[in-house]
Scaffold this active site. Structure first.
Site, PDB file in Angstrom:
ATOM      1  N   ASP A   1      46.774  39.625 -35.080  1.00  0.00           N
ATOM      2  CA  ASP A   1      45.707  38.754 -35.553  1.00  0.00           C
ATOM      3  C   ASP A   1      45.937  38.550 -37.044  1.00  0.00           C
ATOM      4  O   ASP A   1      45.689  39.448 -37.839  1.00  0.00           O
ATOM      5  CB  ASP A   1      44.353  39.425 -35.278  1.00  0.00           C
ATOM      6  CG  ASP A   1      43.188  38.627 -35.851  1.00  0.00           C
ATOM      7  OD1 ASP A   1      43.419  37.538 -36.427  1.00  0.00           O
ATOM      8  OD2 ASP A   1      42.042  39.094 -35.722  1.00  0.00           O
TER       9      ASP A   1
ATOM     10  N   LYS B   1      45.531  32.045 -45.518  1.00  0.00           N
ATOM     11  CA  LYS B   1      45.449  31.303 -44.260  1.00  0.00           C
ATOM     12  C   LYS B   1      44.813  29.919 -44.461  1.00  0.00           C
ATOM     13  O   LYS B   1      45.130  28.970 -43.750  1.00  0.00           O
ATOM     14  CB  LYS B   1      44.626  32.114 -43.262  1.00  0.00           C
ATOM     15  CG  LYS B   1      44.633  31.588 -41.842  1.00  0.00           C
ATOM     16  CD  LYS B   1      43.889  32.557 -40.942  1.00  0.00           C
ATOM     17  CE  LYS B   1      43.912  32.149 -39.488  1.00  0.00           C
ATOM     18  NZ  LYS B   1      43.244  33.169 -38.643  1.00  0.00           N
TER      19      LYS B   1
ATOM     20  N   ASP C   1      33.414  32.410 -32.522  1.00  0.00           N
ATOM     21  CA  ASP C   1      34.335  33.152 -33.389  1.00  0.00           C
ATOM     22  C   ASP C   1      34.227  32.653 -34.826  1.00  0.00           C
ATOM     23  O   ASP C   1      34.777  31.623 -35.188  1.00  0.00           O
ATOM     24  CB  ASP C   1      35.763  32.966 -32.842  1.00  0.00           C
ATOM     25  CG  ASP C   1      36.812  33.696 -33.680  1.00  0.00           C
ATOM     26  OD1 ASP C   1      36.463  34.293 -34.706  1.00  0.00           O
ATOM     27  OD2 ASP C   1      37.994  33.666 -33.283  1.00  0.00           O
TER      28      ASP C   1
ATOM     29  N   GLU D   1      42.684  32.179 -30.915  1.00  0.00           N
ATOM     30  CA  GLU D   1      41.904  33.396 -31.146  1.00  0.00           C
ATOM     31  C   GLU D   1      40.768  33.590 -30.143  1.00  0.00           C
ATOM     32  O   GLU D   1      40.643  34.673 -29.574  1.00  0.00           O
ATOM     33  CB  GLU D   1      41.386  33.423 -32.596  1.00  0.00           C
ATOM     34  CG  GLU D   1      42.504  33.772 -33.567  1.00  0.00           C
ATOM     35  CD  GLU D   1      42.247  33.362 -35.008  1.00  0.00           C
ATOM     36  OE1 GLU D   1      41.106  32.981 -35.326  1.00  0.00           O
ATOM     37  OE2 GLU D   1      43.200  33.428 -35.814  1.00  0.00           O
TER      38      GLU D   1
END
Lengths: 173, 621
Positions: free
Chosen positions: B25, B86, B207, B185
């Site tokens: 992850d 990210k 999420d 994800e």
């Protein structure tokens, strides 16, 4: 090897009436067999084959599970290729179309979310009726022209329900 | 390998030797690596027993520091310490400017490429920075698991576009990882949750991470995870909550918005600490430089309300897209650190009219699910018999530019992947011999509102009157969600195709160079490594072919075909322990080619067996 017919891929006879739950079960079984995940480790060629098989399986499933697309596919299987858009000579339906669109516009102007829900329910009833008429008509080869007209109507309602979804999105802002 | 996998799905050649694969992850704030050990998927800890690696990278003149200690330097050394990288992945300079004054970094690079960050070690692209994080996780995994990794599943936000996915895959390659799959994800979280709870039915995964928000609606049916719709916002997350608090502090303290990078970093740290404290307290004291104030939970909730509302809107859209009613959602799972914020939980509970599930640690659930998928993809059989299958979708529509600057959708969003779809176009001028193909991603009608993915030209169309040429453009999206496009004039057979590489992504050469640099830094003997990889590949192929021949050789091959395969097997066997890498590679290819038809036949027979409703193992007997 040519592309097998969507129905044959699922080991089904071409038919409009379809058990969608059963179709979903078959789809999952077939997807297990050909999905690229089962070939994550394979060489490029095998991965490509799995990718292609999976893609055509997904395409077949999408087509068959959606009633207007299934109807259209059936007609194309048994006759000349059908243009996507044609001028439909169907005055009664044309009147109904205009009416439905006006109704939808009024709902948008009035910001009427409850009205949209009501409209969706009506649309669902109309689609179900239309599907049933097509199914009956499709069973009789002599009524092909009528089947084609019904399919165009189905396509229209499908497009309309898509527009309802877009309207819902706008009203959600 | 496919030959083998058809014979016995998921079983490795030597049953006792598990093939090492991990799930990673790669998060905005934190990253984790997990693996399946003794049938249980769990995150792997570092030497200090920590499973969470803060996604922070600090460049020193002679070394790179990653994790907690690097994070600690964010305010004292802001230019060389990169956090939340990210958010920059796969973004062009324009996007980065939009993130604007939130970022203290000094960017270099033109409009046409991914901007790099100026550091004491020179310019570093977001891909390289991410690769540093991945390298640390890879080393941790190899150390803990005691061997080299076959590969990794890397998770990405479901709402990541083409460029962001490609950048992530490039980062993994630079870190020396073999990417088995890019996995969304929320889908990873669904796997962890679904297998744990043996859930069936419709599940929503909410999420909310540090920098991205995803909502996915899935149908779970006996080991098959079918994504019905996904949506979200690839620029919405806990970081934004911090920024909201930071702006509030600036306003309350009457400070200038224009503060230096170091002060900005420490302001954000104060904001983040306040946010976290408000999870269990109704009010916190906030101290920033000379200023001192109080922030109540109610005030905080008012600050973040617009963002929470944005996430709920995306939820409603995903539910509509999946063609179900809200009431049909049987469970809601919370994923991502930002779902610890009480207001978020409350808002989600109200919307779905049920208490969201938080059984599995929201920080770990994605890595845990990714590890399960990695283990399956590496060919390790699951203990409980039921084979896992994930059917994912594309998050954004893909299409082409047509006349008048309009986007024509070729594949609508939420279409199950892999998918291939063709659309026919024609020339609009007499004698036109070339056509520009402009590939776009997005939901809006005007191309200026969509993301441009690639442009390429189909040349050599024979001159004809307008409308006579028939040009078929085919889009193909693979199981990683990555797109390739081909165009072909049907009459003449003229072709052009492109593996879509966003213009501000990296070229293959750039990736190769970074990869080489990382090898030389690591002191690896590249040639030896290449040979070893070739030997492993050849060995796998041999085992696969043998298993396939044992299972179906008699049934599907005639005598000549069998002899031809046997001869190539023998040749490969002779080369496998030698040192001639080139010959080995060529022979491996030859054996692959000669088993080509056999593999296709076996795949067809598997399909037939699946139709007949028999399990794959039955037809082997």
């Amino acid at each position: 090897m040519g592309t097998p017919c969507h129905f044959a891929l699922f080991d089904l006879q071409p038919s409009f009436r379809l058990d969608l739950d059963q179709l979903a079960v078959r789809y999952r079984e077939l997807a297990r067999a050909v999905h690229p995940d089962r070939f994550a480790d394979a060489d490029a060629r095998e991965q490509r084959v799995a990718l292609e098989k999976s893609a055509s399986l997904n395409e077949a499933y999408q087509t068959l599970k959606n009633a207007p697309q299934r109807a259209r596919y059936l007609l194309a299987l048994s006759g000349p290729e059908l243009p996507l858009e044609v001028t439909v000579h169907d005055p009664d339906f044309l009147m109904q179309q205009i009416q439905l669109r006006e109704e939808l516009e009024e709902l948008q102007d009035a910001d009427d979310i409850e009205g949209v829900l009501q409209f969706k329910r009506q649309l669902k009833v109309a689609s179900d009726e239309l599907n049933e008429s097509f199914a009956v008509c499709w069973d009789d080869p002599a009524r092909r022209d009528e089947a084609e007209r019904l399919m165009r109507r189905m396509q229209f309602l499908d497009k309309l329900s898509h527009e309802v979804r877009q309207l819902e999105e706008r009203l959600d802002d | 390998m496919a030959l083998l996998q058809i014979a016995e799905p998921g079983q490795s050649p030597q049953p006792h030797q598990r093939r090492l694969a991990v799930g990673i992850d790669l998060g905005t704030t934190n990253s984790l690596v997990a693996a399946v050990r003794s049938g249980i998927s769990e995150p792997l800890a570092d030497a200090e027993g920590e499973v969470i690696l803060p996604s922070a990278v600090r460049y020193h003149a002679d070394r790179v520091e990653v994790g907690e200690s690097a994070k600690g330097a964010a305010s004292s050394d802001p230019f060389n310490t990169i956090v939340s990288v990210k958010r920059l992945m796969g973004r062009g300079l324009a996007d980065v400017k939009q993130l604007g004054d939130q970022l203290p970094y000094r960017f270099v690079g033109g409009e046409s490429q991914m901007p790099s960050i100026e550091t004491v070690q020179g310019a570093k692209s977001p891909v390289e920075v991410s690769a540093e994080i991945l390298k640390v996780l890879r080393q941790r995994a190899e150390l803990t698991l005691g061997g080299e990794l076959v590969g990794a599943v890397i998770t990405v936000p479901a709402y990541f576009d083409e460029a962001q996915r490609q950048a992530t895959k490039d980062a993994a390659r630079v870190a020396g990882l073999n990417v088995l799959r890019l996995l969304n994800e929320p889908t990873a979280a669904a796997v962890a949750y679904g297998l744990d709870q043996q859930a069936e039915g419709v599940v929503a995964i909410y999420d909310l991470g540090g920098g991205t928000f995803d909502i996915s609606i899935l149908r779970l049916t006996s080991g098959v995870f079918e994504v019905m719709a996904t949506g979200g916002d690839s620029a919405l997350g806990g970081d934004d909550f911090d920024h909201a608090i930071a702006s509030w502090i600036i306003e309350q303290a009457g400070l200038s918005v224009d503060i230096d990078p170091s002060a900005q970093r420490s302001l954000l740290e104060v904001a983040c600490a306040a946010k976290e404290a408000l999870t269990s307290n109704d009010v916190v004291e906030v101290v920033y430089q000379q200023w001192r104030g109080e922030l109540s939970r109610a005030q905080f909730e008012a600050l973040i309300e617009p963002m929470v509302a944005r996430s709920l809107k995306a939820c409603r859209r995903a539910v509509r897209d999946s063609g179900i009613e809200l009431e049909e959602v049987g469970a809601v799972v919370m994923v991502g650190g930002s779902t610890r914020v009480p207001r978020v939980r409350q808002a989600v509970a109200e919307m779905f009219a049920r208490q969201p599930l938080t059984d599995i640690d929201p920080d770990q659930v994605v890595a845990i699910g990714a590890a399960i998928q990695a283990d399956t993809l590496a060919g390790n059989k699951r203990g409980d018999g039921e084979e896992l299958l994930l059917l994912d979708v594309i998050p954004l529509s893909l299409g082409l530019e047509t006349m008048g600057g309009l986007m024509e959708k070729v594949i609508p969003r939420n279409t199950t992947i892999p998918v291939a779809r063709a659309q026919d176009f024609t020339t609009y001028k007499d004698g036109q011999t070339a056509m520009m193909v402009h590939v776009l991603q997005g939901e809006r009608e005007l191309i200026s509102d969509c993301r441009s993915l690639a442009r390429f030209e189909l040349r050599g169309i024979p001159p004809m009157v307008a409308g006579a040429a028939k040009i078929r453009v085919t889009f193909q999206v693979d199981a990683d969600g990555l797109l390739s496009v081909a165009a072909r004039e049907l009459g003449s057979g003229v072709e052009a195709s492109i593996q879509v590489k966003p213009s501000y992504g990296l070229t293959d050469d750039q990736v190769a160079k970074m990869l080489q640099d990382s090898f030389s830094n690591a002191g690896d003997d590249k040639q030896a490594r290449v040979l070893r990889e070739q030997q492993v590949d050849a060995q796998r192929l041999l085992e696969a072919v043998e298993a396939a021949l044992d299972a179906d050789g008699e049934r599907l091959l005639d005598r000549d075909e069998r002899l031809a395969i046997d001869a190539q097997v023998e040749l490969l066997r002779e080369l496998i322990n030698g040192s001639d890498g080139l010959a080995l590679e060529q022979q491996t290819k030859r054996l692959t080619q000669v088993t080509d038809a056999f593999a296709a036949r076996r795949l067809d027979s598997t399909v037939k067996a699946a139709l007949a409703g028999r399990s794959l193992n039955e037809i082997e007997e």
